[in-house]
Motif scaffolding. Structure first.
Motif, PDB file in Angstrom:
ATOM      1  N   GLU A 115      55.786  31.151  51.420  1.00 28.25           N
ATOM      2  CA  GLU A 115      54.440  31.312  51.975  1.00 28.25           C
ATOM      3  C   GLU A 115      53.698  32.364  51.148  1.00 28.25           C
ATOM      4  N   TRP A 116      52.641  31.982  50.476  1.00 28.08           N
ATOM      5  CA  TRP A 116      51.828  32.904  49.690  1.00 28.08           C
ATOM      6  C   TRP A 116      50.724  33.461  50.590  1.00 28.08           C
ATOM      7  N   GLU A 117      50.117  34.557  50.124  1.00 25.30           N
ATOM      8  CA  GLU A 117      49.055  35.193  50.915  1.00 25.30           C
ATOM      9  C   GLU A 117      47.698  34.870  50.276  1.00 25.30           C
ATOM     10  N   LEU A 118      46.772  34.458  51.108  1.00 24.47           N
ATOM     11  CA  LEU A 118      45.407  34.227  50.603  1.00 24.47           C
ATOM     12  C   LEU A 118      44.729  35.589  50.539  1.00 24.47           C
ATOM     13  N   ILE A 119      44.389  36.069  49.329  1.00 23.28           N
ATOM     14  CA  ILE A 119      43.844  37.435  49.262  1.00 23.28           C
ATOM     15  C   ILE A 119      42.364  37.490  48.891  1.00 23.28           C
ATOM     16  N   ALA A 120      41.809  36.408  48.396  1.00 22.97           N
ATOM     17  CA  ALA A 120      40.364  36.454  48.106  1.00 22.97           C
ATOM     18  C   ALA A 120      39.778  35.058  48.077  1.00 22.97           C
ATOM     19  N   VAL A 121      38.546  34.963  48.585  1.00 17.16           N
ATOM     20  CA  VAL A 121      37.751  33.739  48.455  1.00 17.16           C
ATOM     21  C   VAL A 121      36.400  34.186  47.935  1.00 17.16           C
ATOM     22  N   GLU A 122      36.022  33.681  46.775  1.00 22.72           N
ATOM     23  CA  GLU A 122      34.734  34.089  46.183  1.00 22.72           C
ATOM     24  C   GLU A 122      33.864  32.857  45.947  1.00 22.72           C
ATOM     25  N   LEU A 123      32.575  33.039  46.132  1.00 19.01           N
ATOM     26  CA  LEU A 123      31.623  31.939  45.920  1.00 19.01           C
ATOM     27  C   LEU A 123      30.596  32.405  44.882  1.00 19.01           C
ATOM     28  N   PRO A 124      30.954  32.404  43.596  1.00 19.04           N
ATOM     29  CA  PRO A 124      30.026  32.948  42.592  1.00 19.04           C
ATOM     30  C   PRO A 124      28.704  32.186  42.509  1.00 19.04           C
ATOM     31  N   ASP A 125      28.722  30.865  42.734  1.00 15.67           N
ATOM     32  CA  ASP A 125      27.471  30.095  42.812  1.00 15.67           C
ATOM     33  C   ASP A 125      27.711  28.878  43.689  1.00 15.67           C
ATOM     34  N   THR A 126      26.673  28.073  43.895  1.00 12.42           N
ATOM     35  CA  THR A 126      26.798  26.978  44.878  1.00 12.42           C
ATOM     36  C   THR A 126      27.742  25.866  44.412  1.00 12.42           C
ATOM     37  N   GLU A 127      28.114  25.894  43.139  1.00 13.89           N
ATOM     38  CA  GLU A 127      29.013  24.853  42.612  1.00 13.89           C
ATOM     39  C   GLU A 127      30.401  25.393  42.302  1.00 13.89           C
ATOM     40  N   THR A 128      30.681  26.613  42.664  1.00 14.21           N
ATOM     41  CA  THR A 128      31.973  27.204  42.278  1.00 14.21           C
ATOM     42  C   THR A 128      32.584  27.994  43.435  1.00 14.21           C
ATOM     43  N   THR A 129      33.862  27.753  43.684  1.00 11.18           N
ATOM     44  CA  THR A 129      34.597  28.531  44.680  1.00 11.18           C
ATOM     45  C   THR A 129      35.899  29.001  44.026  1.00 11.18           C
ATOM     46  N   ARG A 130      36.194  30.292  44.202  1.00  6.71           N
ATOM     47  CA  ARG A 130      37.414  30.832  43.582  1.00  6.71           C
ATOM     48  C   ARG A 130      38.333  31.377  44.675  1.00  6.71           C
ATOM     49  N   ILE A 131      39.571  30.888  44.641  1.00  8.24           N
ATOM     50  CA  ILE A 131      40.570  31.233  45.666  1.00  8.24           C
ATOM     51  C   ILE A 131      41.715  31.968  44.977  1.00  8.24           C
ATOM     52  N   THR A 132      42.114  33.112  45.510  1.00  7.58           N
ATOM     53  CA  THR A 132      43.251  33.839  44.920  1.00  7.58           C
ATOM     54  C   THR A 132      44.376  33.954  45.938  1.00  7.58           C
ATOM     55  N   LEU A 133      45.566  33.600  45.506  1.00  4.93           N
ATOM     56  CA  LEU A 133      46.756  33.713  46.354  1.00  4.93           C
ATOM     57  C   LEU A 133      47.775  34.608  45.672  1.00  4.93           C
ATOM     58  N   LYS A 134      48.545  35.293  46.496  1.00  2.00           N
ATOM     59  CA  LYS A 134      49.485  36.268  45.933  1.00  2.00           C
ATOM     60  C   LYS A 134      50.847  36.120  46.608  1.00  2.00           C
ATOM     61  N   LEU A 135      51.878  36.382  45.837  1.00  2.00           N
ATOM     62  CA  LEU A 135      53.232  36.392  46.400  1.00  2.00           C
ATOM     63  C   LEU A 135      53.986  37.557  45.790  1.00  2.00           C
ATOM     64  N   GLU A 136      54.547  38.413  46.646  1.00  2.00           N
ATOM     65  CA  GLU A 136      55.410  39.484  46.120  1.00  2.00           C
ATOM     66  C   GLU A 136      56.841  39.039  46.307  1.00  2.00           C
ATOM     67  N   VAL A 137      57.576  39.031  45.216  1.00  2.00           N
ATOM     68  CA  VAL A 137      58.956  38.585  45.261  1.00  2.00           C
ATOM     69  C   VAL A 137      59.836  39.825  45.187  1.00  2.00           C
TER      70      VAL A 137
END
Ligand SMILES: O=P(O)(O)OC[C@H]1O[C@@H](O)[C@H](O)[C@@H](O)[C@@H]1O
Length: 309
Positions: A115-137
């Motif tokens: 299970e990864w962690e959702l750490i960021a959701v960014e919407l730089p413009d109306t045509e772009t969405t950026r999702i960042t997930l993180k996992l500490e092992v």
């Protein structure tokens, strides 16, 4: 936190952002993204992108109808992240194999079903969405090296995935890995992979014999090949869907081409008997002589951009 509480907390953090929905697919949490250019579904388990579709177009990425969405089972399709080894552990270089305790390990490493962690959701413009997930092992009974993994998925007129690994411990470690992309195609007999001409490959179905690709690759039988040191840009031309998919890999030297064809399809989990006609895997990777070694505090980054016209 139980499943309900986790969904609530994700919803509180990200649910009000335009085009973002937090979903539950049986036992698995996903973030669904929709913007003016495209839509996508990303599962927290395995940081697995499962769907990507440009508005008004056929899906770019293939996902099996037979997925069971159970915790602990990677989805068949999408773009699984294979780390810290790729494929059969015994086929990995000693530097990777010797770090893993216990030889009886599943293929493709152990982060596909974490299970990864959702750490960021960014919407730089109306045509772009950026999702960042993180996992500490953490160091555990299989793997002894603390590490932080990140996957940054950009959903827009094209799809891109950046994968990062940071060594959080004092000891160096090595890994192989792949972004195991399943492409959605119109019909396997009408596709060609261009850009591999002139490159050598290891035919894993013929005892890993080294062979040469002379022509654009057409697939009419089971294929399971490792191409070391390939071109950075490859294309899949798809006659039936009348489009060309472009795959641009940065800091990923190798490629695996896989289609199970008829017999292996019958043995695969969550895979229909004729699904091999609708998918082709081109897996950008670091394997064999190109595995990555990270010293303390070092970070590795690679990116693949997927687009089509
Ligand atoms: O069933 P899995 O573990 O997802 O692996 C699927 C396929 O993944 C590919 O990367 C391998 O080259 C194949 O040999 C393998 O069958």
């Amino acid at each position: 936190m139980d499943l309900g509480e986790r969904i609530q907390s994700l919803y509180a953090k990200y649910g009000s952002l335009k085009g973002i929905t937090i979903e539950l697919h049986k036992q698995l949490i996903a973030v669904s993204v929709r913007n003016e250019a495209a839509s996508a579904t990303i599962f927290l388990q395995g940081a697995q992108l499962a769907e990507y579709k440009r508005a008004g177009e056929h899906p770019l990425i293939w996902l099996s109808d037979q997925c069971d969405y159970q915790s602990g089972t990677p989805l068949r399709g999408g773009i699984p992240i294979c780390w810290p080894w790729f494929g059969d552990l015994s086929r990995n270089p000693k530097a990777v194999k010797n770090q893993i305790c216990g030889s009886d390990q599943p293929a493709h490493g152990f982060v596909r079903d974490r299970e990864w962690e959702l750490i960021a959701v960014e919407l730089p413009d109306t045509e772009t969405t950026r999702i960042t997930l993180k996992l500490e092992v953490a160091a555990d009974e299989i793997w002894k090296f603390p590490a932080a993994l990140r996957v940054i998925i950009t959903v827009g007129t094209e799809l891109s995935l950046q994968f990062q690994v940071t060594n959080l411990g004092a000891e160096p470690f090595s890994f192989s890995h792949a972004l195991h992309a399943y492409f959605n195609i119109g019909d396997i007999e009408g596709v060609r992979v261009e850009g591999l001409e002139g490159y050598d490959y290891l035919d894993t179905l013929d005892n890993w014999t080294l062979k040469k690709s002379n022509f654009p690759l057409q697939i009419n039988a089971e294929v399971d090949r490792v191409y070391p040191d390939v071109a950075k840009e490859l294309r899949i031309t798809d006659r039936k869907l009348n489009r060309t998919i472009k795959i641009e890999a940065m800091n990923l030297s190798d490629l695996v081409v896989w289609n199970p064809w008829i017999d292996k399809s019958k043995r695969l989990s969550h895979f229909g008997e004729t699904d091999y006609t609708q998918m082709l895997c081109l897996e950008s990777a670091r394997l064999l002589d190109n595995i990555v070694c990270l010293t303390a505090n070092e970070t590795y980054k690679c990116t693949v951009r997927y687009s089509f016209n």
